[in-house]
Design a protein around this motif. Structure first.
Motif, PDB file in Angstrom:
ATOM      1  N   ASP A 685       0.841  -1.195   0.000  1.00 33.23           N
ATOM      2  CA  ASP A 685       0.000   0.000   0.000  1.00 33.23           C
ATOM      3  C   ASP A 685       0.884   1.256   0.000  1.00 33.23           C
ATOM      4  O   ASP A 685       1.103   1.870   1.052  1.00 33.23           O
ATOM      5  CB  ASP A 685      -0.956   0.011   1.186  1.00 33.23           C
ATOM      6  CG  ASP A 685      -0.250  -0.354   2.488  1.00 33.23           C
ATOM      7  OD1 ASP A 685       0.975  -0.595   2.444  1.00 33.23           O
ATOM      8  OD2 ASP A 685      -0.920  -0.357   3.534  1.00 33.23           O
ATOM      9  N   PRO A 686       1.381   1.631  -1.149  1.00 36.24           N
ATOM     10  CA  PRO A 686       2.177   2.873  -1.221  1.00 36.24           C
ATOM     11  C   PRO A 686       1.296   4.088  -0.966  1.00 36.24           C
ATOM     12  O   PRO A 686       0.067   4.040  -1.132  1.00 36.24           O
ATOM     13  CB  PRO A 686       2.719   2.867  -2.642  1.00 36.24           C
ATOM     14  CG  PRO A 686       1.717   2.067  -3.420  1.00 36.24           C
ATOM     15  CD  PRO A 686       1.226   0.996  -2.472  1.00 36.24           C
ATOM     16  N   TYR A 711      -3.019   6.627   0.790  1.00 34.90           N
ATOM     17  CA  TYR A 711      -2.372   5.343   0.597  1.00 34.90           C
ATOM     18  C   TYR A 711      -3.396   4.380   0.017  1.00 34.90           C
ATOM     19  O   TYR A 711      -4.594   4.432   0.329  1.00 34.90           O
ATOM     20  CB  TYR A 711      -1.740   4.821   1.894  1.00 34.90           C
ATOM     21  CG  TYR A 711      -2.701   4.390   2.965  1.00 34.90           C
ATOM     22  CD1 TYR A 711      -3.089   3.055   3.078  1.00 34.90           C
ATOM     23  CD2 TYR A 711      -3.186   5.307   3.904  1.00 34.90           C
ATOM     24  CE1 TYR A 711      -3.965   2.651   4.089  1.00 34.90           C
ATOM     25  CE2 TYR A 711      -4.045   4.921   4.897  1.00 34.90           C
ATOM     26  CZ  TYR A 711      -4.442   3.585   4.992  1.00 34.90           C
ATOM     27  OH  TYR A 711      -5.304   3.171   5.984  1.00 34.90           O
ATOM     28  N   VAL A 712      -2.944   3.485  -0.853  1.00 37.69           N
ATOM     29  CA  VAL A 712      -3.844   2.672  -1.656  1.00 37.69           C
ATOM     30  C   VAL A 712      -3.243   1.284  -1.859  1.00 37.69           C
ATOM     31  O   VAL A 712      -2.028   1.151  -2.005  1.00 37.69           O
ATOM     32  CB  VAL A 712      -4.123   3.373  -3.015  1.00 37.69           C
ATOM     33  CG1 VAL A 712      -2.844   3.636  -3.778  1.00 37.69           C
ATOM     34  CG2 VAL A 712      -5.087   2.566  -3.862  1.00 37.69           C
ATOM     35  N   ARG A 716      -8.708  -0.718  -2.460  1.00 38.83           N
ATOM     36  CA  ARG A 716      -9.311   0.485  -1.894  1.00 38.83           C
ATOM     37  C   ARG A 716      -8.209   1.478  -1.497  1.00 38.83           C
ATOM     38  O   ARG A 716      -7.030   1.152  -1.532  1.00 38.83           O
ATOM     39  CB  ARG A 716     -10.173   0.134  -0.676  1.00 38.83           C
ATOM     40  CG  ARG A 716      -9.395  -0.508   0.458  1.00 38.83           C
ATOM     41  CD  ARG A 716     -10.297  -1.148   1.480  1.00 38.83           C
ATOM     42  NE  ARG A 716     -11.016  -2.286   0.940  1.00 38.83           N
ATOM     43  CZ  ARG A 716     -10.468  -3.512   0.848  1.00 38.83           C
ATOM     44  NH1 ARG A 716      -9.217  -3.734   1.240  1.00 38.83           N
ATOM     45  NH2 ARG A 716     -11.166  -4.524   0.381  1.00 38.83           N
ATOM     46  N   SER A 717      -8.653   2.681  -1.084  1.00 37.26           N
ATOM     47  CA  SER A 717      -7.708   3.733  -0.679  1.00 37.26           C
ATOM     48  C   SER A 717      -8.241   4.473   0.527  1.00 37.26           C
ATOM     49  O   SER A 717      -9.440   4.429   0.839  1.00 37.26           O
ATOM     50  CB  SER A 717      -7.487   4.722  -1.833  1.00 37.26           C
ATOM     51  OG  SER A 717      -8.673   5.434  -2.115  1.00 37.26           O
ATOM     52  N   GLU A 730     -13.509   2.733  -2.574  1.00 37.69           N
ATOM     53  CA  GLU A 730     -13.246   1.520  -3.327  1.00 37.69           C
ATOM     54  C   GLU A 730     -12.467   1.851  -4.591  1.00 37.69           C
ATOM     55  O   GLU A 730     -12.598   2.930  -5.168  1.00 37.69           O
ATOM     56  CB  GLU A 730     -14.564   0.823  -3.690  1.00 37.69           C
ATOM     57  CG  GLU A 730     -15.347   0.310  -2.498  1.00 37.69           C
ATOM     58  CD  GLU A 730     -14.572  -0.726  -1.710  1.00 37.69           C
ATOM     59  OE1 GLU A 730     -13.842  -1.532  -2.343  1.00 37.69           O
ATOM     60  OE2 GLU A 730     -14.672  -0.724  -0.473  1.00 37.69           O
ATOM     61  N   GLY A 731     -11.677   0.885  -5.030  1.00 34.68           N
ATOM     62  CA  GLY A 731     -10.857   1.067  -6.229  1.00 34.68           C
ATOM     63  C   GLY A 731      -9.393   1.150  -5.867  1.00 34.68           C
ATOM     64  O   GLY A 731      -8.991   2.036  -5.100  1.00 34.68           O
ATOM     65  N   GLY A 732      -8.601   0.221  -6.374  1.00 35.65           N
ATOM     66  CA  GLY A 732      -7.184   0.196  -6.042  1.00 35.65           C
ATOM     67  C   GLY A 732      -6.313   0.351  -7.264  1.00 35.65           C
ATOM     68  O   GLY A 732      -6.741   0.830  -8.322  1.00 35.65           O
TER      69      GLY A 732
END
Length: 802
Positions: A685-686, A711-712, A716-717, A730-732
Motif C-alpha cells: 500500500d504505497p 495510501y492505496v 481500496r484507498s 473503493e478502487g485500487g
C-alpha cells in the motif's frame, strides 16, 4: 527564496526566506520570458538601407552641407561609365569635395598633383617633385651591381629599411626638401652614409625634354615621402613609373567644380544666377532662359532638371586621353597582368616579359576592381558613420564636461564656504569664552583693589589716631586706652598678613588653543572619491528564468571611472508588491531560487561604494515557468530509496515504507503531477501526496502531522494525515496504474486521481504553506514521476464555474 552568485565563488550576503515563496528545483525551462519593463529594443536598421537612401536629390546636397561629414545619397553610376555601382551612399557633397582636397595635393610641393606618377608603394608624386628628391646611391647598391651579384629580383630594388634615412642624419624618416634649394652649387654633397643628395641644380641648358624624359643621375634612388620606402631606379628612370591618369581626371573635375560659377550659361549680357541645370543638356539656366530655351513640353519634357549645386557636382568632363604603356609609349593598355597587378599592352605580352603570367581582359578587371572598391567603400562608409556618431558623442562629452566642471566648482566652493562658516562659528564661540575669562579676571582684581583700598584707608586712620594718642602727656589717660589700641594695631597687622597682599588672580590666561589637528586636517584636505558609482547595466542576453529560478547578470558602464564596492539586487514579490533585497555582494551575476511558478517578477540593481548608492537600473521583467518540472531529491530521501532514470524513477530496498520528496516546493498556484506504477507485487500500500521538508522519512507518508497523503492497495484507498485515516474509497491500483496529485494552493485543496478518475472527495482542505511532492513505498513497488503537466481540463472548467 534563495539567491546566490552564479558560476562564481559566492560573496556578500544573501537574504533568505521561505514564507509565501516556493522552493527551487531543476528541470527544463518552460514558458521562459525576459523583457525590459520600461522600453523595448528597436530592431536594428537593415544593412541594405543606406544613410539617407530615401532622400530626394534636391535635399541631398543641403543635408550634406548641414552635417559637414558623411554621405547623403546613393550613387547610381560610376563617374566615368555606365557600370552599375553596388556601393551605397557615396555621392560626395560639396563639403566632402572640400575635405577631399588633401588627397589631391603632392606631399612634396603641397600643390595639386601635376603629371602624377605612381610609385611601387602606391603613393603618388609629381614628376618634377620626384626628380627633385632623387638621390644617388653608392656604386655597390646600383641595380647593375645587384644583378651582377645575383641579388637583384625586380626592376625596382627597395633599399634596406633599417639604414639611416636618406634625408635625416638623425634617422627621423622624414625628408626636408626645402633644403635642396639652399644647397651649395657644387655638383653634389655627400651625407655620412655615402648617399649623394642632388639638389635642384641651376637651370639646365635649354632643352625641350619633359621632366620624365630628362636624364637622371646614374644609380639614383627615390624615397617615398609618405611611407619612407626607398627604391633604386633602373635605366628607364622616372619613365618606368606609370602615370596616374585617374588622379589627373579627379583633379580636373575638382578644379572645375571649384571654378565653375553657378550662373546662367545662356544670358547674353550679365549672367543671372542659375536656378536649375538640365542633366541631359548639361546647361545651367536661370528662370527666364529656362522658360525661353528649355520649355517643359515636347521632347524637353523628359529632361531631368536638378538644383545647380547638385548639377555642378555630378557634371562629367569630356573623355580623357587614354593611358599608354610605360614601356611602349605608342601602345595603349589592352590587358591586365594579374601577377604584376598592372595594365599591359600586347607588345608586353609578345616580348615575353609577361608571357608566363596570368592576364585578363582590361575591361573585365576594370569592372571587377570597381566592384571591389565599392564593397570596400561600404565598410569604410560604416566606419565613417560610426566616426561621425563618435564625434557627436565626444562633442556632447565636451559640453557635459563643461557643465560638470561648473557644477563641481560650485560644489567645491560651497563645501569650502561651509568649512569657513563652521570655523567662523567656532571662532565666535572661542572668542566668547576668552571674553568671559577676561571679564572674570577683571572683576576679581577690581574687587580686591576695592577691598584693599578700604582696608588701607582704615589702617592709615588707625595709624594717625595712634600717633596722636602718643603725643598725649596724660599718663593715666594714655594707659586707659593703650591696651585696646595695642590689640587693635596687632589685629590689623595680622589681617594684612593673611594673604591680603597676594593677588587673587594671575594676569595670564589659562587657555591654549589646540589647532594642530585642524591644521593637519586642512593640509590633508584633498579630493577623494566624491561620486557614487554609475548605474549598472543589466545584460539582457545573460538574464533568464529556469523553472522557478531566475538568473540575472549586470555590468558597469564601459566608460565608468568610479569603482563600485558592491551591488544590491532587488526583486518584488511576483505580485506587483514592494521591492526587497535578495542579494548584496561584489559579484555581477546572481541566481535567485524559490520563486513562484507562473509569476511575473520585477528586478532591478544598483551599485554602492563609500560615497553612496547609484540610481537603479532599468527594471527587468522575469516570467517564471507556467508548469513545474522537477525530479525526486536524493539529498533529502531515506537511504533505502533507489533512484534511476535521472531521478524520475524510485523504488526501495527495504520491506518497510520509506519516504522520498520532490526537489521543488510549492506555495502558490495550481500544480498537477502524475506517478505511474512500474512494478506492484504482493499487494503493498504505497502512499502519495505532499509533505513538509522535515517530514519523517522512515514511516508511511501521513503518519505524522507533516504529510497529507492517500495510501492505496489493490482494492481500496484511504486519506491520511497525522495518522488519521479517513474517506475509505473503493478502487485500487495494479501495475501500470496512474496516480494523479492535484495541489490547488489558490483554493487550498488537495485532490487525488487514479487512472484519470477522481478518487473520493477532495482529500484535504485549508492546506497552506510550502509543500513538496512526496511518495512512500517499499521494495514491492516501483513508480515513475511525470511532471510539467497541465491541470486536467475537467478540473479547470469546474474551478471556473465555482
Amino acid at each position: 527564496m534563495r539567491a546566490s552568485p552564479s558560476r562564481r565563488r559566492p560573496m556578500g550576503r544573501c537574504l533568505q526566506g521561505r514564507a509565501g515563496l516556493e522552493g527551487g528545483g531543476p528541470g527544463l525551462a518552460r514558458g521562459v520570458a525576459v523583457r525590459w519593463l520600461t522600453e523595448t529594443v528597436a530592431p536594428r536598421q537593415s544593412a541594405s538601407q543606406g544613410v539617407g537612401a530615401q532622400a530626394t536629390r534636391e535635399g541631398a546636397t543641403a543635408a550634406a552641407a548641414g552635417q559637414g561629414a558623411g554621405y547623403d545619397r546613393p550613387v547610381d553610376r560610376f563617374a566615368s561609365s555606365g557600370t552599375r555601382c553596388s556601393c551605397r551612399g557615396f555621392a560626395p557633397s560639396p563639403v566632402l569635395m572640400e575635405e577631399m582636397e588633401e588627397e589631391l595635393k603632392c606631399p612634396v610641393c603641397g600643390s595639386f598633383y601635376r603629371e602624377p606618377i605612381i610609385l611601387p608603394c602606391s603613393h603618388n608624386l609629381c614628376q618634377a617633385c620626384a626628380r627633385n628628391i632623387l638621390v644617388q646611391t653608392p656604386e655597390s647598391e646600383s641595380p647593375q651591381s645587384r644583378r651582377a651579384s645575383g641579388s637583384g629580383v625586380s626592376d625596382y630594388d627597395y633599399l634596406d629599411l633599417d639604414k639611416m634615412s636618406l634625408y635625416s642624419e638623425a634617422d627621423s624618416g622624414y625628408g626636408s626638401y626645402g633644403g635642396f634649394a639652399s644647397a651649395p652649387t657644387t655638383p653634389c654633397q655627400k651625407s655620412p652614409n655615402g648617399v649623394r643628395v642632388f639638389p635642384p641644380a641651376m637651370p639646365p641648358p635649354a632643352t625641350h625634354l619633359s621632366p620624365a624624359l630628362a636624364p637622371v643621375p646614374r644609380n639614383s634612388c627615390i624615397t617615398c615621402p609618405q611611407c619612407h620606402r626607398s627604391l633604386i631606379l633602373d635605366d628607364r628612370g622616372l619613365r618606368g613609373f606609370p602615370k596616374n591618369r585617374v588622379l589627373e581626371g579627379v583633379i580636373d573635375r575638382y578644379q572645375q567644380s571649384k571654378a565653375a560659377a553657378l550662373k546662367c550659361q545662356l544670358c547674353e549680357k550679365a549672367p543671372k544666377e542659375a536656378t536649375v541645370m538640365c542633366e541631359q543638356c548639361d546647361v545651367f539656366y536661370c528662370d527666364p532662359c529656362r522658360l525661353r530655351c528649355h520649355p517643359p513640353r515636347g521632347p524637353l519634357a523628359k529632361h531631368r532638371l536638378v538644383p545647380p549645386a547638385q548639377g555642378r557636382v555630378s557634371r562629367r568632363l569630356s573623355p580623357r586621353k587614354v593611358s599608354t604603356c610605360t614601356d611602349h609609349e605608342l601602345e595603349n593598355h589592352s590587358m591586365y597582368c594579374v601577377q604584376c597587378k598592372m595594365p599591359v599592352c600586347y607588345q608586353c605580352l609578345e616580348e615575353g616579359k609577361h608571357s608566363s603570367h596570368e592576364v585578363k581582359a582590361l575591361g573585365a578587371m576594370w569592372k571587377l576592381h570597381k566592384s571591389q572598391l565599392s564593397q570596400a567603400l561600404n565598410g569604410l562608409s560604416d566606419r565613417a558613420k560610426e566616426a561621425k556618431e563618435f564625434l557627436v558623442q565626444l562633442r556632447n562629452m565636451v559640453q557635459q564636461i563643461q557643465e560638470n566642471s561648473v557644477e563641481f566648482e560650485a560644489c567645491l566652493v560651497a563645501q569650502c564656504d561651509a568649512l569657513i562658516d563652521a570655523l567662523n562659528r567656532r571662532k565666535a564661540q572661542l572668542l566668547a569664552r576668552v571674553n568671559k575669562e577676561h571679564e572674570h579676571k577683571l572683576k576679581v582684581v577690581r574687587d580686591q583693589i576695592s577691598h584693599c583700598t578700604v582696608k588701607l584707608r582704615q589702617t592709615t586712620g588707625l595709624m594717625e589716631y595712634c600717633l596722636e594718642v602718643i603725643k598725649e602727656n596724660d599718663p593715666s589717660g594714655f594707659l586707659q586706652i593703650s591696651d585696646a589700641l595695642i590689640r587693635r594695631v596687632h589685629l590689623t597687622e595680622d589681617q594684612w598678613g593673611k594673604g591680603t597682599l597676594t593677588p587673587r588672580m594671575t594676569t595670564d590666561f589659562d587657555l591654549s588653543l589646540d589647532n594642530s589637528p585642524l591644521l593637519q586636517s586642512i593640509h590633508q584636505l584633498d579630493f577623494v572619491q566624491m561620486k557614487v558609482p554609475a548605474t549598472p547595466i543589466l545584460q539582457l542576453e545573460e538574464c533568464c528564468t529556469h523553472n522557478n529560478s531566475a538568473t540575472l547578470s549586470w555590468k558597469q558602464p564601459p566608460l565608468s571611472t568610479v569603482p563600485a564596492e558592491g551591488y544590491i539586487l532587488e526583486l518584488d514579490d511576483g505580485n506587483g508588491g514592494q521591492f526587497r533585497e535578495v542579494y548584496v555582494g561584489k559579484e555581477t551575476m546572481c541566481t535567485v531560487d524559490g520563486l513562484h511558478f507562473n509569476s511575473t517578477y520585477n528586478a532591478r540593481i544598483k551599485a554602492f561604494n563609500k560615497t553612496g548608492v547609484s540610481q537603479y537600473s532599468k527594471t527587468l521583467v522575469l516570467q517564471t515557468s507556467e508548469v513545474a518540472w522537477f525530479a525526486f531529491d536524493p539529498g533529502s530521501a531515506h537511504a533505502d530509496i533507489i533512484f534511476s532514470n535521472d531521478n524520475l524513477t524510485v523504488t526501495c530496498s527495504s520491506y518497510d515504507d520509506r519516504v522520498v520528496l520532490g526537489k521543488t516546493g510549492f506555495s502558490k498556484g495550481v500544480h498537477y503531477w502524475e506517478l505511474t506504477v512500474d512494478r506492484y507485487e504482493n499487494h503493498p500500500d504505497p502512499a502519495f501526496g505532499v509533505a513538509r521538508i522535515d517530514v519523517m522519512k522512515d514511516v508511511m507518508l501521513g503518519k505524522d502531522d507533516k504529510a497529507w497523503a492517500m495510501y492505496v492497495d489493490n482494492n481500496r484507498s484511504w486519506f491520511m494525515h497525522n495518522n488519521s485515516h479517513t474517506n475509505r474509497t473503493e478502487g485500487g491500483i495494479t501495475k501500470g496504474a496512474t496516480i494523479g496529485v492535484l495541489l490547488d494552493l489558490n483554493r487550498k485543496t488537495l485532490t487525488f486521481f487514479i487512472n484519470d478518475e477522481q478518487q473520493g472527495p477532495i482529500a484535504f482542505e485549508n492546506v497552506e504553506g510550502l509543500f513538496f511532492p512526496a511518495v512512500s513505498l517499499n521494495r514491492n513497488v516501483q513508480v515513475t514521476l511525470h511532471t510539467g503537466l497541465p491541470v486536467p481540463d475537467f478540473y479547470s472548467s469546474r474551478a471556473s464555474i465555482a
